[in-house]
Design an enzyme around this catalytic site. Structure first.
Site, PDB file in Angstrom:
ATOM      1  N   CYS A  51     -64.351  15.954 -14.476  1.00 18.16           N
ATOM      2  CA  CYS A  51     -63.949  17.387 -13.965  1.00 18.16           C
ATOM      3  C   CYS A  51     -62.796  17.457 -13.223  1.00 18.16           C
ATOM      4  O   CYS A  51     -61.502  17.020 -13.782  1.00 18.16           O
ATOM      5  CB  CYS A  51     -65.075  17.931 -13.210  1.00 18.16           C
ATOM      6  SG  CYS A  51     -64.978  19.888 -13.155  1.00 18.16           S
ATOM      7  N   HIS A  69     -70.046  17.238 -16.955  1.00 16.91           N
ATOM      8  CA  HIS A  69     -70.545  16.172 -16.002  1.00 16.91           C
ATOM      9  C   HIS A  69     -71.629  15.538 -16.336  1.00 16.91           C
ATOM     10  O   HIS A  69     -72.912  15.781 -16.424  1.00 16.91           O
ATOM     11  CB  HIS A  69     -71.244  17.113 -14.600  1.00 16.91           C
ATOM     12  CG  HIS A  69     -69.978  17.876 -13.904  1.00 16.91           C
ATOM     13  ND1 HIS A  69     -69.389  17.326 -12.859  1.00 16.91           N
ATOM     14  CD2 HIS A  69     -69.408  19.030 -14.221  1.00 16.91           C
ATOM     15  CE1 HIS A  69     -68.454  18.068 -12.453  1.00 16.91           C
ATOM     16  NE2 HIS A  69     -68.355  19.126 -13.308  1.00 16.91           N
ATOM     17  N   GLU A 110     -72.807  12.827 -14.741  1.00 17.09           N
ATOM     18  CA  GLU A 110     -73.741  12.536 -13.888  1.00 17.09           C
ATOM     19  C   GLU A 110     -74.777  13.715 -13.447  1.00 17.09           C
ATOM     20  O   GLU A 110     -75.702  13.161 -12.806  1.00 17.09           O
ATOM     21  CB  GLU A 110     -72.868  12.120 -12.500  1.00 17.09           C
ATOM     22  CG  GLU A 110     -72.144  13.521 -11.723  1.00 17.09           C
ATOM     23  CD  GLU A 110     -71.123  14.066 -12.527  1.00 17.09           C
ATOM     24  OE1 GLU A 110     -70.895  13.594 -13.768  1.00 17.09           O
ATOM     25  OE2 GLU A 110     -70.656  15.090 -11.818  1.00 17.09           O
TER      26      GLU A 110
END
Lengths: 229, 327
Positions: free
Chosen positions: A86, A202, A204
């Site tokens: 990002c 994302h 994660e």
């Protein structure tokens, strides 16, 4: 194994990244911008997302001017791995380590939602076992529209540097599945050597079943695998 | 080898990058119609120029002056002189009064800047910067820089002369371009290129003494030079430059913010509006005088940091002082 996770004023994803790493039994090391830790100590660096320096000027532009980023080119040239998520992707583009730029979504709105991604033809070890698969990851950004000149996009394609493209749940790359107006539905790219990956979605936040998807953890597994080799 | 021979000076080549400027005793006025020789005039103007160039260099201006060789010779950077010269006026005098029918000695709140074409045959006519740009004499960027530098020189010299009880009425600057394209202040800065009045009495100290047959030219020139020599330390002037940088998205890049704005404007009564592009502007303040070096710095900041050249174009304007930032 030393994996640095960057923290800039205004970023907010570093804890998520550390949590994903700990799921793989690795304790990431938070690298705060003001500590001026030498990057040479690390095996890999993850540039976490958020809004570094409030995204003033342009997203990632001011972080790209920081001393840590001045060292980054050398770090990359040494063959070590860097993943920018990002805002981290935006920073990598602003440092010119990755080509292109991320600019305002065509909707002029902040978009936070789950999207589908597909990786095809990438040579990067960071994308191992993802080729051809449809992954479900969340995005959360205002400036995610990847842009570069047509000539450069062709070059990216010919060198297999397009890491991820937005697609629908069947893996079809369509106009409707492009959330932000990115050229060629591009959601992530690598450098030509394949040791730097930048992506807007994302991974994660898609590393735990209870969050709704575990599709992102593969990228971190690949990273750890590579460092071990 | 004499590169150039002017009305009061000769320019002799030293090497590729430097020249020797020799000041002669000739004095002339009205495009050379009136001329004569005045003993020591070359020397005095050379010494005044030396002092003033040293002062300007000390304050961070970029000039062609390298060093004084003898009392009538200066070692300078070799430059191509720009075809326009810049005049700065603090009070009305000379051609300005004639042109607009003004009384002499009106003080201007904001010093006037005028460009003139360096051409004796045409009698050095006034030229607007628009015309100078269209005729290819200078670029727009250069016109803005020349004005900013001239205003800063004015501020500097005005203070310097004030400290020796002289009023700087007006002056002319010539600029040159070095072989690597840097714009520097060139030619001479002397009693021949400015008007100076005695602070208390208003007595004329400059070349107008010669133009108006007031006599004692060299006595007054010498007095200026001697007073300048008395200046031992320079006052802190805190010269500043302000810069406006404009960043625009390139035409080929979609501007979502502009499009949304356009749609909402069209919805209102603004019917003929065709396009809206939303840009950014930044205002920068520097604690240094306007110069080519500053322009290079701004170019780098604008290109590498304030804009992303992949999607944005930049332009900037440099001004002397901090006033422009308060707009």
């Amino acid at each position: 194994m030393k994996i640095g996770v960057t923290k800039y004023p205004g970023t907010n994803n570093e804890q998520d990244v550390l949590r994903a790493l700990s799921e793989l039994n690795v304790k990431g090391i938070l690298v705060k911008q003001y500590e001026n830790k030498p990057l040479d100590d690390f095996d890999a660096l993850i540039i976490a997302g958020g809004f570094s320096y409030g995204d003033y000027l342009r997203p990632g532009a001011l972080a790209a001017q920081s001393p840590m980023m001045e060292e980054l080119q050398h770090f990359v040239d040494s063959g070590r791995f860097v993943i920018g998520v990002c805002n981290g992707f935006q920073i990598l583009c602003e440092t010119k380590i990755l080509p292109g730029v991320l600019t305002t979504n065509t909707s002029t709105k902040f978009i936070s939602k789950w999207i589908y991604l597909k990786s095809e033809n990438s040579n990067s070890p960071l994308l191992r076992n993802t080729n051809g698969k449809v992954l479900r990851l969340p995005i959360a950004h205002f400036d995610g529209r990847y842009y570069d000149k047509e000539k450069e996009i062709e070059l990216l394609k010919s060198k297999n540097q397009v890491a991820f493209q937005y697609c629908d749940e069947n893996g079809d790359i369509t106009l409707e599945s492009n959330p932000n107006g990115s050229v060629n539905n591009i959601a992530g790219i690598t450098n030509s050597r394949g040791n730097v990956l930048g992506l807007m979605p994302h991974p994660e936040r898609a590393s735990f079943e209870y969050l709704g998807s575990k599709d992102g953890i593969q990228i971190f597994e690949n990273l750890l695998e590579e460092i071990k080799c | 080898m004499v590169v150039y021979s002017g009305k009061a000076k000769d320019v002799i080549e030293v090497d590729e990058d430097s020249v020797k400027i020799v000041f002669r005793d000739s004095i002339s006025a009205f495009d050379g119609i009136k001329k004569e020789e005045i003993t020591d005039k070359g020397k005095i103007n050379c010494l005044i120029s030396t002092k003033l160039f040293e002062i300007l260099n000390d304050y961070g201006f970029e000039t062609h002056f390298i060093k004084k060789l003898t009392d009538t010779e200066l070692m300078c950077k070799r430059v191509e002189i720009l075809p326009v010269e810049v005049v700065c006026r603090n009070y009305s005098a000379g051609s300005l009064c004639k042109r607009y029918g003004l009384n002499k000695g009106i003080e201007f709140d904001v010093p006037l800047i005028e460009f003139f074409v360096k051409d004796d045959e045409l009698h050095d006519p006034l030229i607007t910067s628009d015309v100078a740009i269209v005729l290819g004499m200078i670029e727009k960027k250069e016109a803005i820089l020349l004005e900013a530098i001239t205003r800063a020189v004015n501020e500097t010299l005005r203070k310097i002369f004030e400290s020796i009880s002289l009023i700087l009425v007006d002056f002319k600057l010539e600029f040159g371009k070095t072989s690597n394209g840097r714009i520097v202040i060139a030619d001479e800065i002397s009693a021949d290129t400015m008007r100076l009045w005695e602070k208390e009495s208003g007595e004329i100290k400059d070349k107008d003494r010669y133009r108006q047959n007031l006599g004692d030219v060299i006595i007054h020139y010498k007095d200026i030079q001697e007073r300048l020599e008395q200046i031992k330390s320079l006052p802190p002037l805190h010269l500043k430059s302000s810069v406006r940088v404009i960043i625009k998205l390139k035409e080929s890049v979609l501007d979502p913010a502009g499009e949304v704005t356009l749609r909402s404007l069209k919805r209102k009564e603004f019917k003929n509006i065709e396009d809206v592009r939303v840009g950014k502007s930044s205002f920068l303040l520097f604690s240094e005088t306007p110069s080519f070096a500053l322009q290079e710095k701004i170019e780098k900041i604008s290109r590498d940091i304030l804009s992303n050249p992949l999607i944005e174009n930049h332009s900037y304007e440099i001004y002397f002082g901090s006033d422009k930032l308060q707009v």
